[in-house]
Enzyme design. Structure first.
Site, PDB file in Angstrom:
ATOM      1  N   LYS A   1       0.787  -0.970  -0.148  1.00 16.03           N
ATOM      2  CA  LYS A   1       0.291   0.288   0.147  1.00 16.03           C
ATOM      3  C   LYS A   1       0.648   1.143   0.182  1.00 16.03           C
ATOM      4  O   LYS A   1       1.511   1.369   1.147  1.00 16.03           O
ATOM      5  CB  LYS A   1      -0.328   0.263   1.277  1.00 16.03           C
TER       6      LYS A   1
ATOM      7  N   GLU B   1       9.179  14.961  16.129  1.00 14.94           N
ATOM      8  CA  GLU B   1       9.282  15.140  15.268  1.00 14.94           C
ATOM      9  C   GLU B   1       8.991  16.365  14.404  1.00 14.94           C
ATOM     10  O   GLU B   1       7.351  16.159  13.425  1.00 14.94           O
ATOM     11  CB  GLU B   1       9.707  13.939  14.735  1.00 14.94           C
TER      12      GLU B   1
ATOM     13  N   CYS C   1      13.666   9.611   7.782  1.00 15.87           N
ATOM     14  CA  CYS C   1      13.225   9.280   9.811  1.00 15.87           C
ATOM     15  C   CYS C   1      14.417   9.586  10.322  1.00 15.87           C
ATOM     16  O   CYS C   1      14.278   9.411  11.622  1.00 15.87           O
ATOM     17  CB  CYS C   1      12.364   7.914   9.407  1.00 15.87           C
TER      18      CYS C   1
ATOM     19  N   GLU D   1      -0.119   7.882  -0.597  1.00 16.61           N
ATOM     20  CA  GLU D   1      -1.452   8.621  -1.553  1.00 16.61           C
ATOM     21  C   GLU D   1      -0.977   8.757  -2.701  1.00 16.61           C
ATOM     22  O   GLU D   1      -1.119  10.107  -3.803  1.00 16.61           O
ATOM     23  CB  GLU D   1      -2.671   8.403  -0.807  1.00 16.61           C
TER      24      GLU D   1
ATOM     25  N   GLU E   1       8.293   0.522  11.085  1.00 17.15           N
ATOM     26  CA  GLU E   1       9.833   1.977  11.497  1.00 17.15           C
ATOM     27  C   GLU E   1       9.211   3.223  11.107  1.00 17.15           C
ATOM     28  O   GLU E   1       8.281   3.525  10.313  1.00 17.15           O
ATOM     29  CB  GLU E   1      10.337   1.659   9.493  1.00 17.15           C
TER      30      GLU E   1
HETATM   31  P1  NDP Z   1       1.634   8.034   7.304  1.00 17.25           P
HETATM   32  O1  NDP Z   1       2.249   7.697   8.799  1.00 17.25           O
HETATM   33  O2  NDP Z   1       0.128   8.775   8.959  1.00 17.25           O
HETATM   34  O3  NDP Z   1       1.588   7.584   6.519  1.00 17.25           O
HETATM   35  C1  NDP Z   1       2.496   6.773   6.176  1.00 17.25           C
HETATM   36  C2  NDP Z   1       1.988   5.924   5.251  1.00 17.25           C
HETATM   37  O4  NDP Z   1       0.388   4.742   6.087  1.00 17.25           O
HETATM   38  C3  NDP Z   1       1.217   5.679   4.406  1.00 17.25           C
HETATM   39  O5  NDP Z   1       0.611   5.080   2.960  1.00 17.25           O
HETATM   40  C4  NDP Z   1      -0.674   6.567   4.600  1.00 17.25           C
HETATM   41  O6  NDP Z   1      -1.664   6.342   3.371  1.00 17.25           O
HETATM   42  C5  NDP Z   1      -0.242   5.602   5.664  1.00 17.25           C
HETATM   43  N1  NDP Z   1      -1.539   5.158   7.056  1.00 17.25           N
HETATM   44  C6  NDP Z   1      -2.290   6.354   6.960  1.00 17.25           C
HETATM   45  N2  NDP Z   1      -2.829   6.407   8.157  1.00 17.25           N
HETATM   46  C7  NDP Z   1      -3.083   4.631   8.362  1.00 17.25           C
HETATM   47  C8  NDP Z   1      -4.347   4.541   9.263  1.00 17.25           C
HETATM   48  N3  NDP Z   1      -4.610   4.576  10.032  1.00 17.25           N
HETATM   49  N4  NDP Z   1      -4.081   2.640   8.987  1.00 17.25           N
HETATM   50  C9  NDP Z   1      -2.607   1.768   8.194  1.00 17.25           C
HETATM   51  N5  NDP Z   1      -1.569   2.758   7.248  1.00 17.25           N
HETATM   52  C10 NDP Z   1      -2.582   4.132   7.216  1.00 17.25           C
HETATM   53  O7  NDP Z   1       2.601   9.819   7.215  1.00 17.25           O
HETATM   54  P2  NDP Z   1       1.891  11.514   6.791  1.00 17.25           P
HETATM   55  O8  NDP Z   1       1.811  11.693   5.738  1.00 17.25           O
HETATM   56  O9  NDP Z   1       0.144  11.198   7.342  1.00 17.25           O
HETATM   57  O10 NDP Z   1       2.899  12.205   7.736  1.00 17.25           O
HETATM   58  C11 NDP Z   1       2.958  12.409   9.025  1.00 17.25           C
HETATM   59  C12 NDP Z   1       4.026  12.698   9.635  1.00 17.25           C
HETATM   60  O11 NDP Z   1       5.186  11.131  10.396  1.00 17.25           O
HETATM   61  C13 NDP Z   1       4.494  13.241   8.881  1.00 17.25           C
HETATM   62  O12 NDP Z   1       4.846  14.833   9.328  1.00 17.25           O
HETATM   63  C14 NDP Z   1       6.564  13.174   9.664  1.00 17.25           C
HETATM   64  O13 NDP Z   1       6.668  13.168  10.671  1.00 17.25           O
HETATM   65  C15 NDP Z   1       5.679  11.361   9.599  1.00 17.25           C
HETATM   66  N6  NDP Z   1       6.489  10.155   8.817  1.00 17.25           N
HETATM   67  C16 NDP Z   1       7.752   9.577   9.270  1.00 17.25           C
HETATM   68  C17 NDP Z   1       7.932   8.805   7.990  1.00 17.25           C
HETATM   69  C18 NDP Z   1       9.331   7.901   8.066  1.00 17.25           C
HETATM   70  O14 NDP Z   1       9.660   7.380   7.348  1.00 17.25           O
HETATM   71  N7  NDP Z   1       9.624   8.382  10.092  1.00 17.25           N
HETATM   72  C19 NDP Z   1       7.900   8.844   6.907  1.00 17.25           C
HETATM   73  C20 NDP Z   1       6.192   9.449   6.688  1.00 17.25           C
HETATM   74  C21 NDP Z   1       5.610  10.224   7.303  1.00 17.25           C
HETATM   75  P3  NDP Z   1      -2.048   7.581   3.198  1.00 17.25           P
HETATM   76  O15 NDP Z   1      -1.086   8.460   2.384  1.00 17.25           O
HETATM   77  O16 NDP Z   1      -2.990   6.907   2.270  1.00 17.25           O
HETATM   78  O17 NDP Z   1      -2.302   8.524   3.794  1.00 17.25           O
END
Ligand code: NDP
Length: 484
Positions: A169, A378, A278, A172, A244
């Site tokens: 997945k 973060e 991250c 988006e 992660e």
């Molecule tokens: P998310 O962690 O929410 O998104 C990562 C993935 O999880 C996407 O594919 C997302 O789908 C999916 N997802 C979101 N909500 C759910 C859920 N309830 N159940 C299952 N899967 C889900 O990242 P965001 O884009 O919302 O970013 C939020 C914050 O997360 C950032 O500001 C940052 O601080 C952190 N982040 C950290 C990362 C890392 O590598 N450590 C990477 C990305 C974000 P969809 O795209 O459809 O929302």
């Protein structure tokens, strides 16, 4: 979407635009999956695992497909890199490096698939006991937008090598390279249902993967808040989880460090991929005596970083991934000022770039206190917070003073000191006199609230296996335990 070996629209025909973060233009429309699509993908994967024979293929056969995938990634490198720059915004040279890493990840796990695993034990006669590793089964793999292709590779390659089937997945925001990768895997003869790419909103289809009792494992990379939700959703069938998550990683610079090297890596630690990493070195810990000289040079160099469209050859830092994410990072900048920190540079949108691009200047906060939210949370953008320390003890205390434990760096000319500090830092990935290098061979993951489990290397492979003990009776006769 790619489900059960077929390219398919969403059940209700829903679509979602993919936007170029450098100028706000829609570059593609992709399917917006629903619960019905998630169900379809999960059932296809279940069938492929239970009846399709993938788990019973020989390791050599799986390796052959993974080697072919690595070659296909390299043969299509320019296109894959362009897709990531188009949707994620990172400079093309960063996307190109990700493609190379992704190909090498497939190659590494292709090699590992055929290497010896398991153990044999010298137990009391007349038994012989050994252990084999078997695939976990159906794996839901949820990945973020910051490394769209590379995260897909980190998830798919070890899982497939071990004989699992996958439902990937993507975010988006950045689904394009994962879709292209699925097409390349199809050409590499991956059987139908073994790799599925499910698109749609995380809280809908991602959550469905985490909740489904037909899914055996969920592997997630992303934010800690979402990680916690996934862990909760996964409790229904007690599925295996690996997470992660985020970080607020300290980059510690002692006064005896090689000056220009430490300045250079302080910049690289935070500004690569626009700070959306991250493991970003988002807290710079400077020894007090070094502070003035270091900050002067750091700010001078940060101001020189060329921000722009990732496709422009001069660009050194691209836009943030989305307008929504830019706004979140800007809110943190406002919060930092409210909390009493001072901007040493940056904090605004750079002049002369498209209004609808999500650009932000390389930003540095000084005069911080450890309890500030900008120091603890973060931000996931090009925002560095600087802290100072008196001595080694103080550096370790500050380094460990967050809920995270993903990464840490130490810069010093004193090797023993570097090792003493690293030994005491509670983090899973550490660097001495460098920051950020990552290898397919070495485990990736964090302590504390930075996650559960490890990716990459043999550790990452093992996360996709179940361990089975096999006991063989070498004297086939009744036990004699009960009277006859
Ligand atoms: P998310 O962690 O929410 O998104 C990562 C993935 O999880 C996407 O594919 C997302 O789908 C999916 N997802 C979101 N909500 C759910 C859920 N309830 N159940 C299952 N899967 C889900 O990242 P965001 O884009 O919302 O970013 C939020 C914050 O997360 C950032 O500001 C940052 O601080 C952190 N982040 C950290 C990362 C890392 O590598 N450590 C990477 C990305 C974000 P969809 O795209 O459809 O929302």
């Amino acid at each position: 979407m790619y489900i059960n070996g077929e390219w398919t629209s969403a059940w209700d025909g829903g679509r979602r635009p993919v936007v170029n973060p450098a100028n706000g233009e829609v570059v593609a429309y992709v399917a917006e999956g629903t619960m019905q699509d998630a169900d379809r993908a999960i059932r296809a994967a279940r069938r492929a695992f239970d009846e399709g024979g993938w788990a019973e293929t020989t390791a050599q056969d799986r390796a052959r497909i993974l080697f072919r995938a690595a070659e296909a990634i390299e043969a299509n490198a320019a296109e894959l890199a362009a897709l990531d720059t188009l949707s994620c915004g990172k400079p093309l040279r960063e996307s190109e490096a990700d493609v190379t890493d992704a190909a090498n990840c497939f190659r590494y796990y292709a090699g590992l698939a055929t290497k010896p695993t398991g153990q044999a034990f010298d137990v009391p006669a007349p038994s012989q006991t050994f252990v084999v590793r078997e695939p976990v089964g159906v794996c839901g793999q949820i990945i973020p937008w910051n490394y769209p292709l590379l995260m897909a590779a980190w998830k798919l390659a070890p899982a497939l090598a071990a004989g699992n089937v996958c439902i990937l997945k993507p975010s988006e925001l950045t689904p394009l390279s994962a879709l292209r990768l699925a097409a390349l895997l199809e050409e590499a003869d991956i059987p139908p249902g073994v790799v599925n790419v499910l698109l749609g909103a995380g809280p809908v289809v991602g959550n469905a993967l985490a909740e489904s009792h037909l899914v055996d494992k969920v592997a997630f990379t992303g934010g800690t808040v979402t990680g916690r939700k996934i862990m909760q959703a996964a409790t229904g069938n007690l599925k295996k989880i690996s997470l992660e998550l985020g970080g607020k990683s300290p980059n510690i610079v002692f006064a005896d460090a090689d000056f220009e090297t430490a300045v250079d890596y302080a910049l690289f630690g935070i500004y690569v991929n626009t700070g959306q990493v991250c493991s970003a070195g988002s807290r710079l810990l400077l020894e007090e005596s070094l502070y003035d000289r270091f900050m002067e040079r750091l700010v001078e160099r940060a101001k020189q970083i060329r921000v722009g469209d990732g496709f422009h050859p001069d660009t050194e830092m691209g836009p943030l991934v989305s307008a929504q994410h830019l706004s979140k990072v800007q809110q943190y900048i406002a919060l930092g000022l409210e909390e009493g920190a001072r901007l040493a540079c940056g904090g605004s949108r750079p002049a002369g770039l498209p209004e609808r691009g999500n650009f932000l200047e390389p930003t540095i906060f000084v005069d911080t206190r450890p309890d500030m939210r900008i120091v603890q949370e973060e931000i996931f953008g090009p925002v560095l917070v600087v802290q100072t320390f008196k001595d080694e003890e103080d550096a370790v205390r500050l380094a460990n003073d967050t809920v995270y434990g993903l990464a840490a760096g130490v810069f010093t000319a004193d090797t023993a000191k570097a090792h003493r500090v690293i030994k005491r830092v509670r983090a899973g990935i550490t660097w001495i006199n460098t920051y950020h290098p990552t290898y397919n061979e070495a485990p990736w993951g964090g302590y504390k609230q930075s996650g559960i489990g490890r990716e990459l290397g043999t550790f990452g492979y093992e996360e996709y296996t179940e361990v089975k003990q096999i006991n063989v009776n070498l004297a086939v006769e009744p036990t004699g335990w009960y009277r006859r």
